[in-house]
Design an enzyme around this catalytic site. Structure first.
Site, PDB file in Angstrom:
ATOM      1  N   HIS A 209       0.832  -1.203   0.000  1.00 36.44           N
ATOM      2  CA  HIS A 209       0.000   0.000   0.000  1.00 36.44           C
ATOM      3  C   HIS A 209       0.869   1.257   0.000  1.00 36.44           C
ATOM      4  CE1 HIS A 209      -3.289   2.657   1.817  1.00 36.44           C
ATOM      5  NE2 HIS A 209      -3.780   2.221   0.679  1.00 36.44           N
ATOM      6  N   HIS A 213       1.481   4.132  -3.276  1.00 30.63           N
ATOM      7  CA  HIS A 213       1.344   5.589  -3.166  1.00 30.63           C
ATOM      8  C   HIS A 213       2.646   6.322  -3.516  1.00 30.63           C
ATOM      9  CE1 HIS A 213      -2.794   6.128  -1.880  1.00 30.63           C
ATOM     10  NE2 HIS A 213      -2.666   5.066  -1.121  1.00 30.63           N
ATOM     11  N   HIS A 238      -7.759  -1.064  -5.009  1.00 31.07           N
ATOM     12  CA  HIS A 238      -8.476  -1.153  -3.734  1.00 31.07           C
ATOM     13  C   HIS A 238      -9.633  -2.157  -3.808  1.00 31.07           C
ATOM     14  CE1 HIS A 238      -6.250   2.601  -2.912  1.00 31.07           C
ATOM     15  NE2 HIS A 238      -6.330   2.215  -1.660  1.00 31.07           N
ATOM     16  N   GLU A 350     -10.431   9.805  -5.082  1.00 31.66           N
ATOM     17  CA  GLU A 350      -9.116   9.820  -4.421  1.00 31.66           C
ATOM     18  C   GLU A 350      -8.700  11.251  -4.119  1.00 31.66           C
ATOM     19  OE1 GLU A 350      -4.501   8.283  -4.895  1.00 31.66           O
ATOM     20  OE2 GLU A 350      -5.624   8.930  -6.642  1.00 31.66           O
ATOM     21  N   HIS A 365     -12.082  10.736  -0.057  1.00 31.35           N
ATOM     22  CA  HIS A 365     -11.292   9.581   0.410  1.00 31.35           C
ATOM     23  C   HIS A 365     -10.281   9.999   1.472  1.00 31.35           C
ATOM     24  CE1 HIS A 365      -7.455   7.245   0.025  1.00 31.35           C
ATOM     25  NE2 HIS A 365      -8.277   6.262   0.303  1.00 31.35           N
ATOM     26  N   HIS A 369     -10.335   9.225   5.649  1.00 30.26           N
ATOM     27  CA  HIS A 369      -9.244   8.636   6.443  1.00 30.26           C
ATOM     28  C   HIS A 369      -8.908   9.533   7.634  1.00 30.26           C
ATOM     29  CE1 HIS A 369      -7.260   5.063   4.553  1.00 30.26           C
ATOM     30  NE2 HIS A 369      -7.970   5.423   3.505  1.00 30.26           N
ATOM     31  N   HIS A 405     -13.287   1.384   2.931  1.00 30.14           N
ATOM     32  CA  HIS A 405     -13.079   1.113   1.502  1.00 30.14           C
ATOM     33  C   HIS A 405     -14.192   0.258   0.909  1.00 30.14           C
ATOM     34  CE1 HIS A 405      -9.519   3.153   0.040  1.00 30.14           C
ATOM     35  NE2 HIS A 405      -9.123   3.156   1.295  1.00 30.14           N
TER      36      HIS A 405
END
Length: 694
Positions: A209, A213, A238, A350, A365, A369, A405
């Site tokens: 993950h 990124h 995802h 995103e 998104h 978080h 998610h």
């Protein structure tokens, strides 16, 4: 003396130790201009340099340059935690990446990196330096060390580090023994979510993950952010994580993840990470069961948003899906097209700099978080920082990651359900028929896969500041599987050879209640295992493919690699080595299964390559994990929508997987049998999971 490109990698060694302390096992020191030392050390420059000169084996010359304006990246303190999900931090990191990318020569890049290293926040520095190395033409083939070595505190029980320092200080380097990490240190089985902690807390999953990124940063030069089909890949990567996690839950007698969409109801799942941050000298906050999200107002992080904002953005995204068009900055409605709409939607959700209209659709998104990661201290009254949900390198450890998610995945599914179903013509491959498929594991019955536990070591020494040199190993237990191979028999009834793409998926046959899946639900749980092209001669063709060749995974040794030992030697293997650090870990290719066996459907399709082909230059170099990570500097190597043929509703009359099949598809039942024992892993030249059974 002098400098070679790989010298910049020594800046990853022991991030909190000053740059003038010798780095790595080779004791390499940076020979820096006196004014590059932090201001508090400049008076003592000669004595500092002399003090460390004795232990130095070689030196890297750092030239003095006129330095760019670093006032923006320096706004984040050295001891503050850093998060890519916080907009302010993202902007500071983007400025630092731009500075690194803007250096005209490698020598200038090295110089400004050395200057920044002891001034900039270490976590932001490592992120920005990694992205820059990965995307600069003169450094993009350098192998960046895995984050588990640089910041092992993000992955390993905090109780290990005191023992690691003791081991390093007392025992000579050659005699140290690995420190065993207990398997159950975050919870007991009183918490049913703990049954899948081995998967959520797996180091390889979390490294994947983080590395994804790195390859796909949120914010910096548009040419780096705007990679081919980036928004669609955000959705698909995802989505596949969700499918795999749900399957893992079914293997452990748990229900599928319930999506977290009512953000005002209490979160029943608690999580206590048992991690300490070595850089920020703090404990990662926990979340007790029953926590409730609140409006966020934290001036220290320049964060001020309400849960109403998230709900408004969500409703606007749904409105765009159901009207088939989004609103651009000029207020015009732009269609979400059949093939490009998912990419736009991924960029909206995103919320990277590619979002077509952040004023309307916000930052759903990332701030989702953030809201979860601050629920224990939404207004900073307790001076607490974000929990592990606020950091891409750690977020997958927390059960709420998958519930959140599941919500975002549902948004994408809502869009996919507005698209026309695939017709028989879009699925079939005229003249090509699959007559037989299966898998074979050595020494096992046909169509049986085998999983078990294995122990592996990770070297902590790169991340243990101010301790004696030499390897300090932590040993952890993780899921693994025996290597296996697919066998496909396909008949090409055409008079000429035909090129096709083999697409391999597996999916669970039964739901939590033991009832057979209907196609509508089963397609959402289909796990992509492999995808590759094949040339079919007229007549019968037998195709064999090893599991270690999967287009989804990176080999075990790339997930846990020692850069001193396993750096490839030039040529094609060096090219793209680090892009391939992005990928699903090979040891988690196969779900755990059950001791009595876990039945799954193996689905194989050969699609017509004329509809799959992407026009681009063929390049050498590694093509590992292209399904999740794409190819560097090139288009995504499959023209079909990601997840094809399972990314849309089925045509009329299809209720089950067998009814979905066309002649170029086949399904067979396979069984995954788990052995609850720890078996040794043998490293081989091919860097795979070959095991020896005594």
């Amino acid at each position: 003396m002098g400098s070679k490109k790989s010298d910049i990698l020594y800046l990853f060694d022991r991030p909190a130790e000053p740059v003038y302390v010798p780095k790595g096992e080779n004791k390499v020191a940076f020979d820096i201009p006196p004014n590059y030392l932090p201001e508090s050390r400049q008076q003592m420059a000669p004595s500092i340099v002399n003090r460390f000169a004795e232990g130095t084996k070689s030196k890297v010359q750092v030239k003095q340059i006129s330095l760019p304006d670093l006032s923006v990246p320096l706004q984040l303190g050295r001891r503050e935690p850093f998060s890519l999900f916080i907009p302010k931090h993202r902007k500071l990191a983007a400025r630092l990446i731009d500075i690194f990318l803007g250096m005209r020569t490698y020598e200038d890049f090295l110089s400004v990196s050395v200057y920044c290293r002891d001034r900039v926040n270490p976590e932001m520095f490592v992120y920005a330096l990694s992205v820059a190395i990965l995307h600069r033409p003169d450094t993009k083939n350098l192998p960046i060390p895995p984050l588990s070595e640089i910041f092992p505190d993000k992955y390993i029980d905090s109780g290990i580090f005191a023992r690691a320092r003791e081991e390093a200080n007392v025992v000579p380097a050659g005699s140290r023994v690995p420190i065993e990490i207990p398997r159950d240190y975050t919870a007991s089985d009183l918490d049913e979510e703990h049954r899948v902690a081995y998967w959520r807390e797996d180091i390889g999953v979390n490294l994947h993950h983080w590395h994804w990124h790195l390859v796909y940063p949120f914010e910096t030069d548009i040419r780096i952010v705007n990679k081919d089909r980036r928004g669609e890949l955000f959705y698909y990567m995802h989505h596949q994580i969700q499918a795999r996690y749900n399957c893992e839950r079914l293997c452990n007698r748990l229900g599928r993840v319930k999506r977290f969409h009512n953000w005002r109801e209490p979160i029943p799942e608690g999580y206590f990470p048992k991690l300490d941050s070595l850089v920020a000298s703090r404990t990662w906050p926990s979340r007790p069961a029953g926590a409730v999200l609140k409006d966020i107002n934290r001036p220290v992080d320049q964060l001020n948003f309400d849960l109403q904002d998230l709900e408004r953005w969500r409703d606007r995204v749904y409105e765009a899906i159901h009207t088939g068009a989004y609103i651009n900055p000029r207020g015009e409605r732009v269609p979400l097209t059949e093939f490009g709409g998912i990419d736009v939607l991924g960029n909206i959700l995103e919320a990277s700099i590619l979002s077509p209209n952040q004023n309307v659709y916000g930052d759903l998104h990332n701030l989702g978080h953030v809201a979860i990661s601050y629920c224990h201290d939404p207004d900073h009254r307790y001076l607490e920082t974000f929990s592990i949900m606020g950091e891409p390198a750690t977020a997958m450890r927390d059960p709420i990651f998958y519930r959140f998610h599941a919500f975002t995945d549902d948004v994408f599914l809502e869009h996919k359900n507005t698209l026309p179903e695939y017709s028989l013509q879009q699925l079939d491959f005229p003249g090509v028929v699959i007559t037989d498929i299966g898998v074979q594991t050595p020494n096992q019955a046909p169509n049986q896969l085998s999983t078990f536990w294995t122990k592996s070591d990770v070297d902590l020494s790169r991340g243990l500041d101010f301790t004696p040199r030499g390897a300090v190993l932590a040993r952890f237990t993780h899921l693994n599987h025996s290597d296996f191979s697919y066998r496909i028999v396909a008949n090409n009834r055409n008079n000429a050879p035909r090129r096709g793409t083999v697409r391999i998926f597996i999916g669970p046959r039964q739901d939590e209640r033991g009832l057979p899946y209907v196609f509508r639900d089963q397609k959402e749980l289909m796990i992509e295992m492999d995808k590759f092209t094949v040339l079919l001669r007229p007549g019968p063709n037998t195709i064999e493919r090893k599991s270690t060749d999967s287009s989804v995974t990176i080999p075990f040794e790339r997930t846990f690699r020692n850069l001193e030992d396993s750096r490839p030697i030039g040529g094609d293997t060096l090219d793209q080595f680090n892009f391939c650090g992005c990928g699903w870990p090979q040891h988690l290719l196969v779900p755990k299964g059950k001791e009595e066996g876990f039945p799954m459907d193996l689905f194989i399709m050969i699609s017509d390559y004329t509809g799959d082909a992407v026009e681009q230059d063929e390049s050498t170099g590694c093509k590992d994990a292209v399904s999740f990570c794409g190819l560097r500097d090139r288009k995504y190597p499959d023209a079909r929508p990601m997840g094809y043929p399972f990314d849309r509703r089925a045509r009329a009359g299809v209720e089950t997987l067998p009814q979905f099949l066309t002649g170029n598809m086949a399904v067979v039942q396979i069984n995954i049998r788990h052995t609850d024992t720890i078996l040794p892993r043998v490293r081989t030249g091919s860097m795979n999971n070959t095991l020896t059974f005594n």
